[in-house]
Write an enzyme that holds these catalytic residues in place. Structure first.
Site, PDB file in Angstrom:
ATOM      1  N   SER A 128      -3.719 -26.683   7.142  1.00 14.25           N
ATOM      2  CA  SER A 128      -3.002 -26.314   6.084  1.00 14.25           C
ATOM      3  C   SER A 128      -1.540 -25.719   6.542  1.00 14.25           C
ATOM      4  CB  SER A 128      -3.608 -25.350   5.141  1.00 14.25           C
ATOM      5  OG  SER A 128      -4.999 -25.774   4.698  1.00 14.25           O
ATOM      6  N   HIS A 149      -2.418 -33.926   5.464  1.00 14.87           N
ATOM      7  CA  HIS A 149      -2.851 -32.997   4.799  1.00 14.87           C
ATOM      8  C   HIS A 149      -3.262 -33.204   3.235  1.00 14.87           C
ATOM      9  CE1 HIS A 149      -1.981 -28.611   2.978  1.00 14.87           C
ATOM     10  NE2 HIS A 149      -3.120 -28.742   3.274  1.00 14.87           N
ATOM     11  N   GLU A 161       0.514 -34.920   2.581  1.00  9.79           N
ATOM     12  CA  GLU A 161       1.635 -34.824   3.303  1.00  9.79           C
ATOM     13  C   GLU A 161       1.267 -35.498   4.706  1.00  9.79           C
ATOM     14  OE1 GLU A 161       3.228 -30.525   1.786  1.00  9.79           O
ATOM     15  OE2 GLU A 161       1.478 -30.578   2.849  1.00  9.79           O
ATOM     16  N   ASN A 199       2.310 -25.791   0.562  1.00  4.56           N
ATOM     17  CA  ASN A 199       1.915 -24.359   0.822  1.00  4.56           C
ATOM     18  C   ASN A 199       2.932 -23.245   0.983  1.00  4.56           C
ATOM     19  OD1 ASN A 199      -0.918 -25.205   0.327  1.00  4.56           O
ATOM     20  ND2 ASN A 199      -1.200 -25.174   2.437  1.00  4.56           N
TER      21      ASN A 199
HETATM   22  N1  CAA Z   1     -14.186 -33.516  -6.867  1.00  9.17           N
HETATM   23  C1  CAA Z   1     -14.290 -34.711  -7.453  1.00  9.17           C
HETATM   24  N2  CAA Z   1     -13.711 -34.930  -8.843  1.00  9.17           N
HETATM   25  C2  CAA Z   1     -13.294 -33.601  -9.383  1.00  9.17           C
HETATM   26  C3  CAA Z   1     -13.419 -32.313  -8.845  1.00  9.17           C
HETATM   27  C4  CAA Z   1     -13.785 -32.281  -7.309  1.00  9.17           C
HETATM   28  N3  CAA Z   1     -13.992 -30.978  -6.800  1.00  9.17           N
HETATM   29  N4  CAA Z   1     -12.990 -31.561  -9.772  1.00  9.17           N
HETATM   30  C5  CAA Z   1     -12.465 -32.152 -10.711  1.00  9.17           C
HETATM   31  N5  CAA Z   1     -12.575 -33.662 -10.540  1.00  9.17           N
HETATM   32  C6  CAA Z   1     -12.276 -34.580 -11.459  1.00  9.17           C
HETATM   33  C7  CAA Z   1     -13.285 -34.655 -12.628  1.00  9.17           C
HETATM   34  O1  CAA Z   1     -14.537 -35.265 -12.402  1.00  9.17           O
HETATM   35  C8  CAA Z   1     -12.292 -35.322 -13.605  1.00  9.17           C
HETATM   36  O2  CAA Z   1     -12.382 -36.837 -13.479  1.00  9.17           O
HETATM   37  P1  CAA Z   1     -12.160 -37.822 -14.723  1.00  9.17           P
HETATM   38  O3  CAA Z   1     -10.865 -37.519 -15.422  1.00  9.17           O
HETATM   39  O4  CAA Z   1     -12.353 -39.239 -13.915  1.00  9.17           O
HETATM   40  O5  CAA Z   1     -13.472 -37.764 -15.523  1.00  9.17           O
HETATM   41  C9  CAA Z   1     -10.821 -34.860 -13.326  1.00  9.17           C
HETATM   42  O6  CAA Z   1     -11.197 -34.563 -12.055  1.00  9.17           O
HETATM   43  C10 CAA Z   1     -10.618 -33.939 -14.229  1.00  9.17           C
HETATM   44  O7  CAA Z   1     -11.367 -32.605 -13.981  1.00  9.17           O
HETATM   45  P2  CAA Z   1     -11.773 -31.856 -15.345  1.00  9.17           P
HETATM   46  O8  CAA Z   1     -11.620 -32.648 -16.673  1.00  9.17           O
HETATM   47  O9  CAA Z   1     -12.998 -31.186 -14.970  1.00  9.17           O
HETATM   48  O10 CAA Z   1     -10.648 -30.668 -15.121  1.00  9.17           O
HETATM   49  P3  CAA Z   1      -9.337 -30.584 -15.097  1.00  9.17           P
HETATM   50  O11 CAA Z   1      -8.736 -31.691 -16.089  1.00  9.17           O
HETATM   51  O12 CAA Z   1      -8.928 -29.016 -15.513  1.00  9.17           O
HETATM   52  O13 CAA Z   1      -8.818 -30.863 -13.716  1.00  9.17           O
HETATM   53  C11 CAA Z   1      -8.106 -30.010 -11.586  1.00  9.17           C
HETATM   54  C12 CAA Z   1      -9.197 -30.077 -12.839  1.00  9.17           C
HETATM   55  C13 CAA Z   1      -7.974 -31.432 -11.344  1.00  9.17           C
HETATM   56  C14 CAA Z   1      -8.574 -29.173 -10.572  1.00  9.17           C
HETATM   57  C15 CAA Z   1      -6.870 -29.428 -12.247  1.00  9.17           C
HETATM   58  O14 CAA Z   1      -7.004 -28.259 -12.799  1.00  9.17           O
HETATM   59  C16 CAA Z   1      -5.731 -29.340 -11.246  1.00  9.17           C
HETATM   60  O15 CAA Z   1      -4.779 -30.052 -10.935  1.00  9.17           O
HETATM   61  N6  CAA Z   1      -5.429 -28.040 -10.841  1.00  9.17           N
HETATM   62  C17 CAA Z   1      -4.724 -27.711  -9.699  1.00  9.17           C
HETATM   63  C18 CAA Z   1      -5.392 -27.928  -8.489  1.00  9.17           C
HETATM   64  C19 CAA Z   1      -4.262 -27.570  -7.209  1.00  9.17           C
HETATM   65  O16 CAA Z   1      -3.219 -27.140  -7.229  1.00  9.17           O
HETATM   66  N7  CAA Z   1      -4.781 -28.164  -5.936  1.00  9.17           N
HETATM   67  C20 CAA Z   1      -3.958 -27.892  -4.759  1.00  9.17           C
HETATM   68  C21 CAA Z   1      -4.254 -26.604  -4.183  1.00  9.17           C
HETATM   69  S1  CAA Z   1      -3.503 -26.091  -2.763  1.00  9.17           S
HETATM   70  C22 CAA Z   1      -4.487 -27.242  -1.572  1.00  9.17           C
HETATM   71  O17 CAA Z   1      -5.531 -27.508  -1.691  1.00  9.17           O
HETATM   72  C23 CAA Z   1      -3.668 -26.920  -0.248  1.00  9.17           C
HETATM   73  C24 CAA Z   1      -4.249 -26.054   0.874  1.00  9.17           C
HETATM   74  O18 CAA Z   1      -4.067 -26.603   1.855  1.00  9.17           O
HETATM   75  C25 CAA Z   1      -4.718 -24.604   0.436  1.00  9.17           C
END
Ligand code: CAA
Length: 510
Positions: A128, A149, A161, A199
């Site tokens: 990350s 990434h 990335e 990040n």
């Molecule tokens: N694995 C697989 N699929 C998943 C999942 C997981 N852990 N979590 C959610 N999903 C899928 C669901 O099954 C659903 O699929 P369908 O649309 O095909 O049915 C879809 O994603 C949407 O999920 P939900 O309806 O349950 O929930 P939501 O609409 O609130 O979406 C989310 C969940 C995609 C996590 C959304 O809240 C989101 O985009 N959050 C922001 C996440 C973010 O910012 N991530 C980056 C973090 S930084 C990082 O990762 C980098 C690092 O190095 C620290």
């Protein structure tokens, strides 16, 4: 290694090392693209846990009708779990490392891969924030080493990335870019710098949210609601920290602080304390929120909203008619509205400007103990999205309850904030916009790449520079200057390029 670019179709076997939250997601994504995956962990226990997570995710897809039982079984048959690293990577066309974020572990592993892999195997790290150049330095042939990434949850988030060090060959970067597209993700190519794009912008914003919480600017629920409703982000910052993992977030911040210095990256003491207590977020059952039981937060909100309505409210209207609609709405729910407070007035509402203290306006009209500011954040459709109820510290204890009850009665999505410039939504957002401009000013990424990365990596509805343009650079500069003046924190000083764009009336995206 040959000089030609390896095509995605030639990457048939991928070894994923480390089956934690990210590794198991990456392994799932790759195996579902039709490739063979060697899933590698250091011992049988971790291997079993990682494979269980992967299987659970596939089972969920089956239960949601996205995958048939037969397809799931066929996918699982293409995964070869092992705890033998040299044997596991021997036939791989690509290795993706997703082990814990410790440089000595990564360097030891890459030195081992250097020996065990074929000469044409590409070695990618999902780090990350750690220096990929330093990781590559543990190998004899750094041109085949790059960063790849992914974002959590890896199967869902569309961004990858692709990170090149000064020694990564153009062919390696091109192969990983093509592969990313083949996996139906969007690549953004960047050079090796702490935090890359996402990040470096996300973590200081999350850290800022923790600071707002620990300095009692607002409750955790209201901080999250301000970002979710006010900015339209898929989740609030404290919920997102719980998803990413507080330990991972702390580690990234420490790397950012070592590279860039300054208060934006210095981890908030509360974040460190929660990590010391091993409250890492969802994965440990508790972080900012408790995932072991249903949250009691809704009940607390409900109590405030249930406070009695004031019989008479003074709405101090501005010449620009800012609160005219609000006054009509309040009258419509049977509360009498007066233009100036009288001794009978239970609540005094003033228009709150994120550049100024509500207290000053409250003192002007008298009754500061009964006064609150209200600041509306418009939704994308131009309707009122969120009402920030701003409470000077001299406001009487019952005033917040009256204001919350009234907001609930009016059907407003409301949050309560202390009277500090920027309040909640603009404070969180504008500080991040400033960071985004600094990244562009540094020549690290273009405005388009910055916006794409935040939209596809973190689900932003618009990128930060687009949002900055929409808010108006001059307005953003003046709020940041007010935040700087109130806190003395240099991190809020508008970066020179932002100040220039504001003076010239220029836009970052057009
Ligand atoms: N694995 C697989 N699929 C998943 C999942 C997981 N852990 N979590 C959610 N999903 C899928 C669901 O099954 C659903 O699929 P369908 O649309 O095909 O049915 C879809 O994603 C949407 O999920 P939900 O309806 O349950 O929930 P939501 O609409 O609130 O979406 C989310 C969940 C995609 C996590 C959304 O809240 C989101 O985009 N959050 C922001 C996440 C973010 O910012 N991530 C980056 C973090 S930084 C990082 O990762 C980098 C690092 O190095 C620290």
């Amino acid at each position: 290694m040959t000089n030609s670019v390896i095509q995605p179709a030639d990457i048939r076997e991928v070894a994923v090392i480390g089956l934690g939250l990210m590794g198991s997601g990456i392994a799932e994504l790759i195996v579902r693209s039709g490739r063979r995956v060697v899933a590698i962990e250091i011992n049988q226990t971790f291997l079993d846990q990682g494979m269980a997570r992967l299987r659970a995710s596939l089972d969920k897809a089956v239960s949601r009708g996205k995958l048939t039982d037969a397809a799931r079984d066929e996918i699982l048959a293409r995964i070869r779990p092992t705890d033998d690293i040299p044997a596991g990577v021997a036939g791989a066309d690509l290795v993706i490392e997703a082990i814990p974020e410790r440089m000595e572990l990564k360097r030891t592993l890459f030195a081992q891969l250097d020996e065990a892999c074929r000469a044409d195997t590409i070695l990618a790290t999902n780090t990350s924030s750690l220096s990929i150049t330093e990781i590559a330095g543990a190998t004899r042939y750094p041109p085949r080493v790059a960063g790849l990434h992914f974002f959590n949850p890896a199967p869902v988030m569309k961004l990858v990335e692709v990170i090149s060090t000064v020694l990564t060959s153009a062919e390696t970067a091109e192969t990983l870019t093509l592969l990313t597209r083949d996996l139906r993700k969007t690549p953004v190519q960047v050079s090796d710098r702490a935090g890359f794009i996402v990040n470096a912008l996300l973590l200081p914003y999350l850290n800022h949210a923790v600071r707002l919480l620990e300095t009692a600017q607002a409750t955790r629920e209201d901080i999250d609601k301000a970002a979710h409703v006010g900015l339209g982000l898929p989740m609030g910052p404290l919920t997102l920290l719980d998803l990413i993992g507080l330990d991972t977030s702390l580690a990234v911040l420490e790397v950012l602080q070592a590279e860039f210095g300054g208060t934006r990256y210095a981890p908030a003491p509360l974040l460190r304390k929660l990590c010391d207590a091993r409250l890492f977020g969802r994965k440990s059952g508790r972080g900012f929120y408790d995932y072991r039981h249903s949250t009691p937060a809704a009940a607390a909100d409900h109590d405030l909203a249930a406070a009695p309505l004031p019989a008479e409210v003074a709405v101090i209207r501005e010449p620009d008619g800012l609160l005219d609609d609000l006054a009509s709405d309040i009258t419509a729910v049977g509360v009498s509205v007066v233009p100036q407070p009288s001794p009978e007035t239970g609540l005094v509402i003033v228009a709150a400007d994120p550049k100024h203290r509500v207290l000053d306006a409250a003192l002007t009209v008298g009754h500061p103990a009964d006064a609150i500011g209200i600041h509306f954040i418009d939704a994308d459709d131009g309707k009122r999205g969120l009402a920030e109820l701003v409470l000077p510290d001299v406001t009487a204890a019952g005033t917040a309850g009256k204001a919350t009850a009234l907001a609930a009665r009016l059907g407003l999505a409301a949050v309560t904030s202390r009277d500090r410039p920027g309040f909640l939504t603009e404070a969180l957002a504008y500080a991040q916009f400033n960071d985004a401009v600094r990244m562009f000013q540094d020549g690290y990424a273009s405005p388009a790449d910055i916006d794409t990365a935040m939209m596809l990596g973190c689900g932003y509805p618009r990128g930060p520079l687009q949002m900055l343009d929409d808010a108006g650079p001059a307005h953003v500069v003046s709020v940041l200057e007010a935040m700087h003046a109130a806190t003395g924190d240099q991190a809020f000083t508008p970066v020179p390029l932002l100040a220039e764009y504001a003076s010239a009336g220029s836009r970052f995206r057009s």
